[in-house]
Design an enzyme around this catalytic site. Structure first.
Site, PDB file in Angstrom:
ATOM      1  N   LEU A   1       0.822  -1.230   0.000  1.00 33.58           N
ATOM      2  CA  LEU A   1       0.000   0.000   0.000  1.00 33.58           C
ATOM      3  C   LEU A   1       0.846   1.267   0.000  1.00 33.58           C
ATOM      4  O   LEU A   1       0.365   2.334   0.372  1.00 33.58           O
ATOM      5  CB  LEU A   1      -1.004   0.005   1.168  1.00 33.58           C
ATOM      6  CG  LEU A   1      -2.010  -1.156   1.166  1.00 33.58           C
ATOM      7  CD1 LEU A   1      -2.970  -1.035   2.354  1.00 33.58           C
ATOM      8  CD2 LEU A   1      -2.824  -1.195  -0.137  1.00 33.58           C
TER       9      LEU A   1
ATOM     10  N   ILE B   1       7.491  -7.345  -0.879  1.00 32.71           N
ATOM     11  CA  ILE B   1       8.142  -8.434  -1.624  1.00 32.71           C
ATOM     12  C   ILE B   1       9.537  -8.732  -1.069  1.00 32.71           C
ATOM     13  O   ILE B   1      10.070  -9.806  -1.296  1.00 32.71           O
ATOM     14  CB  ILE B   1       8.244  -8.125  -3.143  1.00 32.71           C
ATOM     15  CG1 ILE B   1       8.838  -6.749  -3.409  1.00 32.71           C
ATOM     16  CG2 ILE B   1       6.903  -8.301  -3.803  1.00 32.71           C
ATOM     17  CD1 ILE B   1       9.055  -6.458  -4.894  1.00 32.71           C
TER      18      ILE B   1
ATOM     19  N   TYR C   1      14.298   3.626 -14.793  1.00 34.46           N
ATOM     20  CA  TYR C   1      13.070   2.832 -14.692  1.00 34.46           C
ATOM     21  C   TYR C   1      13.041   1.737 -15.773  1.00 34.46           C
ATOM     22  O   TYR C   1      12.851   0.555 -15.472  1.00 34.46           O
ATOM     23  CB  TYR C   1      11.838   3.751 -14.822  1.00 34.46           C
ATOM     24  CG  TYR C   1      10.571   2.987 -15.110  1.00 34.46           C
ATOM     25  CD1 TYR C   1      10.039   2.117 -14.163  1.00 34.46           C
ATOM     26  CD2 TYR C   1       9.917   3.115 -16.344  1.00 34.46           C
ATOM     27  CE1 TYR C   1       8.887   1.386 -14.444  1.00 34.46           C
ATOM     28  CE2 TYR C   1       8.775   2.392 -16.624  1.00 34.46           C
ATOM     29  CZ  TYR C   1       8.265   1.530 -15.666  1.00 34.46           C
ATOM     30  OH  TYR C   1       7.143   0.802 -15.946  1.00 34.46           O
TER      31      TYR C   1
ATOM     32  N   ASN D   1       1.045   2.622 -23.521  1.00 34.95           N
ATOM     33  CA  ASN D   1       0.518   3.570 -22.532  1.00 34.95           C
ATOM     34  C   ASN D   1      -0.832   3.128 -21.980  1.00 34.95           C
ATOM     35  O   ASN D   1      -1.860   3.282 -22.637  1.00 34.95           O
ATOM     36  CB  ASN D   1       0.407   4.963 -23.156  1.00 34.95           C
ATOM     37  CG  ASN D   1       1.763   5.626 -23.292  1.00 34.95           C
ATOM     38  OD1 ASN D   1       2.665   5.075 -23.913  1.00 34.95           O
ATOM     39  ND2 ASN D   1       1.924   6.779 -22.687  1.00 34.95           N
TER      40      ASN D   1
ATOM     41  N   PHE E   1       4.596  19.068 -22.912  1.00 30.32           N
ATOM     42  CA  PHE E   1       6.060  18.996 -22.805  1.00 30.32           C
ATOM     43  C   PHE E   1       6.713  18.994 -24.191  1.00 30.32           C
ATOM     44  O   PHE E   1       7.120  17.952 -24.694  1.00 30.32           O
ATOM     45  CB  PHE E   1       6.474  17.734 -22.033  1.00 30.32           C
ATOM     46  CG  PHE E   1       6.007  17.705 -20.593  1.00 30.32           C
ATOM     47  CD1 PHE E   1       5.875  18.868 -19.850  1.00 30.32           C
ATOM     48  CD2 PHE E   1       5.712  16.487 -19.973  1.00 30.32           C
ATOM     49  CE1 PHE E   1       5.458  18.832 -18.514  1.00 30.32           C
ATOM     50  CE2 PHE E   1       5.308  16.442 -18.649  1.00 30.32           C
ATOM     51  CZ  PHE E   1       5.173  17.623 -17.916  1.00 30.32           C
TER      52      PHE E   1
ATOM     53  N   ARG F   1       2.038   8.679 -28.831  1.00 32.43           N
ATOM     54  CA  ARG F   1       2.005   7.460 -28.010  1.00 32.43           C
ATOM     55  C   ARG F   1       0.870   6.549 -28.468  1.00 32.43           C
ATOM     56  O   ARG F   1      -0.064   6.973 -29.148  1.00 32.43           O
ATOM     57  CB  ARG F   1       1.760   7.807 -26.535  1.00 32.43           C
ATOM     58  CG  ARG F   1       2.848   8.623 -25.882  1.00 32.43           C
ATOM     59  CD  ARG F   1       4.077   7.768 -25.613  1.00 32.43           C
ATOM     60  NE  ARG F   1       5.151   8.544 -25.013  1.00 32.43           N
ATOM     61  CZ  ARG F   1       6.043   9.254 -25.698  1.00 32.43           C
ATOM     62  NH1 ARG F   1       5.997   9.285 -27.023  1.00 32.43           N
ATOM     63  NH2 ARG F   1       6.999   9.915 -25.077  1.00 32.43           N
TER      64      ARG F   1
ATOM     65  N   ASP G   1      11.906  11.454 -22.991  1.00 31.50           N
ATOM     66  CA  ASP G   1      10.686  11.105 -23.745  1.00 31.50           C
ATOM     67  C   ASP G   1      11.028  10.754 -25.196  1.00 31.50           C
ATOM     68  O   ASP G   1      11.544  11.606 -25.919  1.00 31.50           O
ATOM     69  CB  ASP G   1       9.729  12.315 -23.781  1.00 31.50           C
ATOM     70  CG  ASP G   1       8.713  12.293 -22.657  1.00 31.50           C
ATOM     71  OD1 ASP G   1       8.496  11.218 -22.069  1.00 31.50           O
ATOM     72  OD2 ASP G   1       8.125  13.355 -22.388  1.00 31.50           O
TER      73      ASP G   1
HETATM   74  N1  UDP Z   1       2.875  14.770 -21.277  1.00 28.43           N
HETATM   75  C1  UDP Z   1       2.675  16.146 -21.369  1.00 28.43           C
HETATM   76  N2  UDP Z   1       2.266  16.791 -20.248  1.00 28.43           N
HETATM   77  C2  UDP Z   1       2.043  16.172 -19.056  1.00 28.43           C
HETATM   78  C3  UDP Z   1       2.247  14.770 -18.976  1.00 28.43           C
HETATM   79  C4  UDP Z   1       2.663  14.095 -20.114  1.00 28.43           C
HETATM   80  O1  UDP Z   1       2.869  16.756 -22.412  1.00 28.43           O
HETATM   81  O2  UDP Z   1       1.687  16.854 -18.072  1.00 28.43           O
HETATM   82  C5  UDP Z   1       3.308  14.039 -22.483  1.00 28.43           C
HETATM   83  C6  UDP Z   1       4.596  13.257 -22.307  1.00 28.43           C
HETATM   84  O3  UDP Z   1       5.693  14.083 -22.629  1.00 28.43           O
HETATM   85  C7  UDP Z   1       4.396  12.116 -23.299  1.00 28.43           C
HETATM   86  C8  UDP Z   1       2.908  11.878 -23.299  1.00 28.43           C
HETATM   87  O4  UDP Z   1       2.318  13.068 -22.763  1.00 28.43           O
HETATM   88  O5  UDP Z   1       4.785  12.525 -24.588  1.00 28.43           O
HETATM   89  C9  UDP Z   1       2.480  10.695 -22.452  1.00 28.43           C
HETATM   90  O6  UDP Z   1       3.093  10.840 -21.192  1.00 28.43           O
HETATM   91  P1  UDP Z   1       2.721   9.916 -19.947  1.00 28.43           P
HETATM   92  O7  UDP Z   1       3.510  10.431 -18.781  1.00 28.43           O
HETATM   93  O8  UDP Z   1       1.237   9.849 -19.806  1.00 28.43           O
HETATM   94  O9  UDP Z   1       3.214   8.462 -20.371  1.00 28.43           O
HETATM   95  P2  UDP Z   1       4.648   7.947 -20.893  1.00 28.43           P
HETATM   96  O10 UDP Z   1       4.595   8.022 -22.404  1.00 28.43           O
HETATM   97  O11 UDP Z   1       5.702   8.817 -20.286  1.00 28.43           O
HETATM   98  O12 UDP Z   1       4.703   6.542 -20.414  1.00 28.43           O
END
Ligand code: UDP
Length: 328
Positions: free
Chosen positions: A38, A56, A145, A174, A212, A225, A289
């Site tokens: 949790l 774990i 990660y 995603n 971003f 994505r 990214d």
């Molecule tokens: N993203 C964004 N603004 C945010 C969060 C995410 O522009 O506040 C963009 C991020 O750069 C990526 C996409 O949305 O291109 C998906 O991001 P998310 O964190 O949901 O998943 P990830 O692809 O990192 O696993």
């Protein structure tokens, strides 16, 4: 497996994807036990099967669980999954995601548990060399990660060869959306994912969504994505588990929709589904990214007969919105 007599241990079953898997496995008649500390999971998400609170990395607890219940399969969802945090604090990620998983695997080997399903990620691929990304694509993760997940993939292959454990590695693209009945959904703290953040803006809980970077070499300059519904992911766990037990073999599968949406398109879809205006501000690119990632799930389609049920992004968004309004 005789569904009523053998148990599935769902490690991290109080989290987003683990809870959806628990619901589907229970609805198919399997006996489930959730093990979760949790730290990020939610006790309210554990609505099916038994619940044990713990870590774990606790061999005494693991020995007790495996001695008490006839567990046939372990599904391992429990991991830290913030890319940015993993860059700032890799020790936390290697400790939990790698060392913790080794503790779990060692207990599994001690107790001769035959089957293991592992939550991996498209982040193990890094910047794609070609699209859609299939299972043969080279794996070169960009973040600690992603590296922790790839390390466990390597460990699993060696453990399978040496100790005979069978594994299914499932690489999620995603994950998005929520249980269509609205009983469970996505609720991270802190939230970093695009769709829940966009829905927070629609609810008036945030003023705007930060985009971003809009200078990527894509049609509208924002990252692309492949969004896959959490229930489709959950259902793939059931199919992969049954495949593994039927053939008594190991395998790896990418789980994706095969469709692609830019950040700006996701915001537009959210505006349409919620009927709200979603203000946006362009900010800096987020480190690590990839520009564009889209998956191929052909292998899962052919071998598991798995196919996403939620193909439309509007439908995926609608299940997320339904949940989001209730829980936030
Ligand atoms: N993203 C964004 N603004 C945010 C969060 C995410 O522009 O506040 C963009 C991020 O750069 C990526 C996409 O949305 O291109 C998906 O991001 P998310 O964190 O949901 O998943 P990830 O692809 O990192 O696993």
């Amino acid at each position: 497996m005789n569904k009523a007599q053998k148990y599935i241990l769902i490690v991290g079953g109080a989290g987003y994807i683990g809870a959806h898997a628990n619901k589907i496995l229970a609805s198919e008649g399997y006996e489930t036990i959730v093990l979760d500390n949790l730290s990020y999971g939610h006790i309210d998400f554990v609505q099916w099967g038994k619940f044990i609170q713990g870590n774990i990395a606790d061999p005494i607890l693991l020995d007790k669980i495996f001695e008490t219940y006839p567990i046939e399969v372990v599904m391992h969802f429990s991991a830290f999954a913030y890319v940015g945090e993993s860059q700032r604090n890799p020790a936390k990620y290697y400790q939990n995601n790698v060392v913790g998983t080794l503790d779990l695997l060692d207990a599994i080997v001690r107790h001769n548990i035959p089957y293991f399903v592992f939550s991996s990620t498209c982040a193990t691929f890094g910047e794609p060399q070609y699209l859609p990304v299939d299972e043969k694509h080279r794996q070169l993760p960009l973040s600690p990660y992603g590296k922790t997940k790839l390390t466990v993939e390597h460990i699993l292959k060696d453990y399978a060869a040496a100790y005979g454990i069978k594994y299914a590695i499932l690489r999620y693209f995603n994950a998005a959306g929520a249980d269509p009945e609205g009983m469970i959904g996505e609720d991270h703290d802190p939230e970093t994912h695009l769709i829940p953040l966009v829905l927070d803006v629609a609810l008036g809980k945030r003023e705007y969504i930060e985009v971003f970077g809009d200078d990527y070499p894509t049609k509208d300059g924002t990252c692309i994505r492949d969004y896959i519904h959490v229930n489709d992911l959950a259902y793939a766990h059931l199919l992969a588990m049954e495949w593994m037990m039927h053939y008594n073999q190991s395998n790896d599968f990418n789980l994706s929709n095969g469709t692609s949406f830019s950040v700006k398109e996701i915001i537009q879809v959210a505006e349409k589904v919620t009927g709200k205006k979603i203000p946006q501000r362009i900010t800096e690119r987020r480190a690590g990214d990839p520009t564009k990632i889209v998956g191929s799930s052909q292998k899962a389609a052919v071998m598991l007969n798995w196919e996403p049920y939620y193909k439309s992004i509007e439908e995926i968004m609608a299940t997320a919105w339904n949940w989001h309004q209730k829980c936030h």
